[in-house]
Each structure stands twice: as structure tokens, then as C-alpha cells.
Design a protein around this motif. Sequence first.
Motif, short mmCIF file in Angstrom:
data_model
loop_
_atom_site.label_atom_id
_atom_site.label_comp_id
_atom_site.label_asym_id
_atom_site.label_seq_id
_atom_site.Cartn_x
_atom_site.Cartn_y
_atom_site.Cartn_z
N ALA A 25 80.61 26.39 56.71
CA ALA A 25 80.50 27.76 57.19
C ALA A 25 81.87 28.29 57.60
CB ALA A 25 79.56 27.79 58.40
N ALA A 26 82.14 29.55 57.22
CA ALA A 26 83.44 30.15 57.53
C ALA A 26 83.59 30.34 59.02
CB ALA A 26 83.57 31.48 56.80
N ARG A 27 84.61 29.72 59.59
CA ARG A 27 84.88 29.83 61.01
C ARG A 27 86.19 30.61 61.17
NH1 ARG A 27 86.30 24.60 64.07
NH2 ARG A 27 84.55 23.69 63.00
N PRO A 28 86.30 31.48 62.17
CA PRO A 28 87.53 32.25 62.31
C PRO A 28 88.73 31.33 62.51
CG PRO A 28 85.90 32.93 63.95
CD PRO A 28 85.32 31.77 63.21
N LEU A 29 89.87 31.73 61.97
CA LEU A 29 91.08 30.92 62.10
C LEU A 29 91.84 31.33 63.35
CD1 LEU A 29 91.85 31.13 58.35
CD2 LEU A 29 91.45 29.00 59.59
N PRO A 30 92.58 30.39 63.94
CA PRO A 30 93.27 30.71 65.19
C PRO A 30 94.51 31.56 64.92
CG PRO A 30 93.82 28.49 64.48
CD PRO A 30 92.85 29.03 63.48
N GLY A 31 95.04 32.16 66.00
CA GLY A 31 96.32 32.85 65.89
C GLY A 31 96.23 34.09 65.04
N SER A 32 97.39 34.48 64.54
CA SER A 32 97.46 35.76 63.85
C SER A 32 97.73 35.58 62.36
CB SER A 32 98.58 36.57 64.48
OG SER A 32 99.76 35.77 64.51
N PHE A 33 97.25 34.46 61.79
CA PHE A 33 97.50 34.22 60.36
C PHE A 33 96.89 35.34 59.52
CE2 PHE A 33 98.58 30.12 61.93
CZ PHE A 33 99.55 29.67 61.05
N ARG A 34 97.71 35.84 58.59
CA ARG A 34 97.28 37.01 57.82
C ARG A 34 97.04 36.68 56.36
NH1 ARG A 34 101.92 40.94 58.52
NH2 ARG A 34 100.63 42.27 57.22
N SER A 35 97.69 35.60 55.88
CA SER A 35 97.61 35.38 54.44
C SER A 35 97.58 33.90 54.10
CB SER A 35 98.78 36.06 53.74
OG SER A 35 100.00 35.46 54.14
N ALA A 36 97.20 33.64 52.85
CA ALA A 36 97.22 32.27 52.32
C ALA A 36 97.74 32.34 50.90
CB ALA A 36 95.82 31.67 52.34
N ALA A 37 98.58 31.36 50.54
CA ALA A 37 99.07 31.24 49.17
C ALA A 37 98.61 29.88 48.66
CB ALA A 37 100.59 31.31 49.14
N VAL A 38 97.81 29.87 47.59
CA VAL A 38 97.27 28.62 47.08
C VAL A 38 97.96 28.29 45.75
CG1 VAL A 38 95.19 27.32 46.53
CG2 VAL A 38 95.06 29.24 48.15
N ILE A 39 98.83 27.27 45.79
CA ILE A 39 99.54 26.84 44.58
C ILE A 39 98.56 25.96 43.80
CG2 ILE A 39 101.58 25.63 43.70
CD1 ILE A 39 102.85 26.06 46.52
N GLY A 40 98.07 26.48 42.68
CA GLY A 40 96.98 25.82 41.96
C GLY A 40 95.64 26.33 42.48
N GLY A 41 95.55 27.64 42.68
CA GLY A 41 94.34 28.25 43.26
C GLY A 41 93.43 28.88 42.22
N THR A 42 93.68 28.60 40.94
CA THR A 42 92.90 29.26 39.89
C THR A 42 91.64 28.49 39.51
OG1 THR A 42 94.44 28.21 38.36
CG2 THR A 42 94.79 30.55 38.80
N HIS A 43 91.63 27.17 39.73
CA HIS A 43 90.48 26.35 39.33
C HIS A 43 90.20 25.28 40.39
CE1 HIS A 43 90.78 28.11 35.36
NE2 HIS A 43 92.04 27.73 35.28
N GLY A 44 89.03 24.63 40.21
CA GLY A 44 88.73 23.40 40.96
C GLY A 44 88.82 23.56 42.47
N LEU A 45 89.35 22.52 43.11
CA LEU A 45 89.44 22.52 44.57
C LEU A 45 90.30 23.69 45.07
CD1 LEU A 45 88.87 21.19 47.30
CD2 LEU A 45 90.87 19.73 46.92
N GLY A 46 91.39 24.01 44.37
CA GLY A 46 92.26 25.12 44.79
C GLY A 46 91.52 26.44 44.83
#
Length: 273
Positions: free
Chosen positions: A7-28
Motif C-alpha cells: 500500500a502506498a504510504r506517504p514519503l517523509p520530508g519534502s521529496f518531490r521527484s524520483a529518477a528510475v534508471i531502468g524504469g521502463t520494464h520489470g522491477l524498475g
Amino acid sequence: MSPTSPAARPLPGSFRSAAVIGGTHGLGRALALAARDRGLRTVVYGRSAAPLAEPGPDPDGLLPRALNLCDPQSVRTASVELPSPCYVLWVAGAFLKKALVETTEDEVEQLTRLLFSGPVLFLRRLLAEAEGPVHLITIASSSSWKRRERESLYCGLKAAQATFVRNLVPELLAAHPENRVTLVNPGGLAVPDFHTGLALDFGAMMDPGEVAGIVWNIAADQRRAFTEVQILRSREPGSEGTPEVSYGARAPQPPEEPATAAGEPAALPIQHH
Ligand SMILES: NC(=O)c1ccc[n+]([C@@H]2O[C@H](COP(=O)([O-])OP(=O)(O)OC[C@H]3O[C@@H](n4cnc5c(N)ncnc54)[C@H](OP(=O)(O)O)[C@@H]3O)[C@@H](O)[C@H]2O)c1
């Protein structure tokens, strides 16, 4: 044990973005969709991340950016612009099961670029550009410490990834006291494309979406600068493939098969992911 709810839980702090290297398939991809669900502006890097006609998110709400980790020019020029503070996820990879003498020079070169030197060079650029705290989440593998056969190059590069990020921690902390590193060593995942050509029982392997939820929950709870976690699949009859979470590094398994009391090698099957 850590929480295993995806279940999606809110993330701490003021994080605004995520960069996923290998985010097109599978686990990424699963990690990227879970980042989006947690309200992060999520960039996915990969060779198949086709640029959109209009700037903005794709139908899944992700921002694709083309990157080929095996191409030094692409690693040098792909955009590293991200709103800070940000999560950076090092996930890209491919598997190779081959004896070293059967492995071509080109295969050694390409896998080393994909699993190690490409991400290291790209990370160097991302970290230099980052204006605020960075939380690096690295997907290495239980292959970084488990005994395997005909996988020396893959295992060696995964161990290099794990050792590299552990030793990055002091300099990241010196750069910003809120920088964080999470090192994840998963066992076998039900991602058939990763195990191309191998006859495996994917029903007994971990679901990437469930593992992605566990990884984000661990990252959300992390207070220390560094956390290393193993996410291994249960082999208990009836719960095969259920993720089991444990914290800390594992000592590398010895390369020879365990000996029996009589001194003969035990007839144990080799563990596959
Ligand atoms: N599957 C498992 O059982 C397992 C177990 C332990 C650890 N892992 C690790 O988990 C990570 C993800 O594996 P997965 O199972 O999700 O595999 P996957 O479905 O094959 O995904 C691999 C990802 O890496 C990207 N990639 C491959 N070559 C690339 C290149 N030259 N440049 C940029 N990106 C590239 C792919 O994107 P494009 O195709 O768009 O380039 C894709 O997004 C890997 O690091 C793997 O070692 C996997």
C-alpha cells in the motif's frame, strides 16, 4: 521483519521527484509506478523510453527519458535535470549465464557498461547536478553474495555495485547530511524477460509489484544514512515466492558445494536466484 504491504504510504520530508534508471520494464517499472502513486514526479530512463511528442507525462503518468547505459555518448548527454530533493533508483540490468571462456569480449564489455560503469558515470552526473538531498536506492542482487555457477561476470558486477554504493555513503554524507543510500539485494523475481531462455517456475518467484511496495516502505522508514536489506523468496511449501525481508549484509557463500559429514560434496541443487 519489515512491512510487506505494498500500500502506498506517504514519503517523509519534502521529496518531490524520483529518477528510475531502468524504469521502463520489470522491477524498475513497478518501482516507478509506486513512486508516482506516492506523489513523486517520476522520470524513467531506459533505451525504450521514447520521447513524447508533447512535454509531460506518458499515459501512466511517468516522464520517459532515453538512455543507453552501454553507449558512453548517451550516458554523457541524457538529461539529469530533476526537481530536488529527489530519489534516484539504480535498477537497470540484464542477466548472463555463461562460463567466462564462452563469453565474448563484446559481452564482457557490454555487461560491464550496463551493470557498472554506465550507471556509475551517469550517477556521477546526477549527483553533481543535484541541488538538495538525494536518496539513492540501489537494486543489486542476492547474486552479490550467493554461490552460483556459470554466472561469475554477472555476480561479480552485482557485488561491485553493492560495494560501490556502501563506499559512496561517507562522501554523500559529507556533501549533504540528509543524503541517504538504500542497498537492496533481491532474490528471484517473476520477470520472464530478465530470465530469457531459462526454464524457471515463475509461480515460485517474487512479484515485482509486491517487492516494489516493500522497497518504498523501507525507504520511507529509513532514518540512518545507510540501510542494506535482503528481500529473498520463501521456499516454504505453500508460501513459495513470498518475499522475506532481513536487514544487513550477508557474508559471501564459499564457491565449493557444502561437504557432507563423510567429506563428499552434498548433492544440493544450485540455488537459482
Ligand atoms: N529478475 C530477477 O530475478 C532479479 C533478481 C535480483 C536482482 N535483479 C536485478 O533487478 C534489476 C531489474 O531487473 P528486472 O528483472 O526488472 O529486468 P528487466 O525487466 O529486464 O528490466 C531491465 C531494465 O533495465 C533497462 N536496461 C537494460 N539495458 C539497458 C541499457 N543498455 N541502457 C539503459 N537501460 C537498460 C531496461 O530498459 P530498456 O529495455 O528500455 O533499455 C529495463 O527497464 C536488474 O539490475 C537485475 O540485476 C533481478
